[in-house]
Motif scaffolding. Structure first.
Motif, short mmCIF file in Angstrom:
data_model
loop_
_atom_site.label_atom_id
_atom_site.label_comp_id
_atom_site.label_asym_id
_atom_site.label_seq_id
_atom_site.Cartn_x
_atom_site.Cartn_y
_atom_site.Cartn_z
N ALA A 27 7.82 9.66 -4.74
CA ALA A 27 6.99 10.24 -5.68
C ALA A 27 7.67 10.29 -7.11
O ALA A 27 7.02 10.23 -8.01
CB ALA A 27 7.07 11.62 -5.21
N PHE A 43 4.11 18.20 -3.75
CA PHE A 43 4.24 17.43 -2.54
C PHE A 43 5.74 17.66 -2.10
O PHE A 43 6.09 18.08 -0.98
CB PHE A 43 4.11 15.91 -2.85
N ARG A 47 7.16 19.28 1.37
CA ARG A 47 7.54 18.16 2.38
C ARG A 47 8.23 18.36 3.64
O ARG A 47 7.73 17.77 4.66
CB ARG A 47 8.32 17.05 1.35
N TRP A 72 1.46 10.95 1.09
CA TRP A 72 1.82 10.95 -0.49
C TRP A 72 0.77 10.26 -1.02
O TRP A 72 0.35 10.44 -2.10
CB TRP A 72 3.18 10.63 -0.55
#
Length: 326
Positions: A27, A43, A47, A72
């Motif tokens: 990410a 995110f 997670r 993702w």
């Protein structure tokens, strides 16, 4: 929420996996400049919740990690302005990806050599304090969840573990809320008939493991045999790679003989206590490598199940995490 695997201010209470770091790296690279964009921040914040959902559905940390990567990739392309509930949206993506993978895993398990056991997951000691979370990820409960159909498993995990609403679950599994209620009732009854008979404290499990450890160190099995249930089951998972029992061994006499043979060849100094799936367990190292992880199930103060995972493919996370903690 009945359990809270996502606690950003207390990361050690989370079910841990190396997927957390790997997903954050992915990410972060997508964000580009060293600063994270809003999609990445959301995110990363969720997670651990998403990993726990995927792991409870799949019984595999490696596959759960892959599901997070897929989640993702889909999340990164979403217009956040159109998302009313970001957490629910992420859970929906994760659930659908996990369901797809779960059906693939089901086909793989048909040709699996010997019993299939969940991948053991190192957890922080504080996870045991959240009794419902520890129960939901225990090896015994993960095996119970294996007996559910994929959609039943998803509904049970989302409803009974994370207490999501029926409407939210319906969107995740592409069913009507009424159908989800029926599935939840059926899954709940199925699990209730097979789950451990009561919540076992970590202290009780630790006492049983201490008896195992003493037997390995002294060669005196009696203390261990005294706490075996008459119908105790021993399961070993070598995946066709490492030697293990090819079918469950049932009964105190047979399991006792198996333990006597195994402990007679074992060096007690190579056994170390760890926290696995929210409960105490033992890890056996040979020449510095994780060889076996042994977890137990207890009911009414007696050991009713031994779960010995030897498949190296299921111990890679354990190898890396224990190496980091040493």
């Amino acid at each position: 929420m009945r359990v809270a695997p996502l606690r950003t201010n207390r990361q050690e209470q989370l079910v841990k996996s190396e997927c957390s770091g790997r997903t954050e790296d992915t990410a972060g690279r997508a964000a580009g400049s060293g600063r994270t964009d809003p999609a990445t921040e959301v995110f990363v914040a969720h997670r651990n919740l998403l990993f726990t959902v995927a792991y409870e559905m799949l019984g595999s940390a490696a596959d759960a990690e892959d599901v997070l990567q897929e989640t993702w990739l889909r999340w990164a392309g979403v217009d956040l302005g159109t998302v009313r509930n970001r957490r629910a949206y992420l859970v929906r993506i994760t659930t659908r990806q996990a369901l797809t993978r779960l059906r693939t895993l089901g086909r793989r398990k048909e040709s699996y050599v010997g019993p299939w056991l969940p991948e053991p997951l190192l957890t922080a000691p504080d996870v045991a304090e959240d009794v419902e979370l520890a129960d939901s990820v225990s090896m015994a409960m993960m095996l119970v969840l294996e007996t559910l159909a994929p959609t039943e498993r998803a509904v049970f995990v989302l409803r009974e573990v994370f207490d999501l609403g029926y409407d939210e679950i319906a969107e995740a599994v592409d069913k009507s809320p009424a159908a989800v209620r029926q599935i939840a009732h059926r899954a709940r009854s199925h699990v209730a008939a097979r789950r451990p008979r009561g919540v076992v404290s970590p202290a009780v499990t630790r006492d049983a493991l201490d008896a195992f450890h003493r037997a390995a160190g002294t060669g005196d099995l009696q203390g261990l045999l005294d706490i075996l249930a008459p119908d105790v089951v021993f399961m070993g998972d070598g995946g066709g790679i490492k030697q293990a029992v090819l079918r469950p061994v049932v009964g105190a006499d047979k399991v006792g003989r198996l333990l006597a043979a195994g402990l007679g060849r074992m060096d007690a100094s190579s056994l170390r206590p760890v926290e696995v799936n929210g409960h105490p367990a033992l890890v056996l190292r040979i020449d510095g490598e994780v060889d076996t992880v042994v977890a137990m199930r207890l009911d009414d103060g007696l050991i009713t199940g031994f779960y010995a995972v030897r498949n190296p493919e299921k111990l890679s996370h354990m190898q890396r995490e224990t190496a980091l903690r040493r």
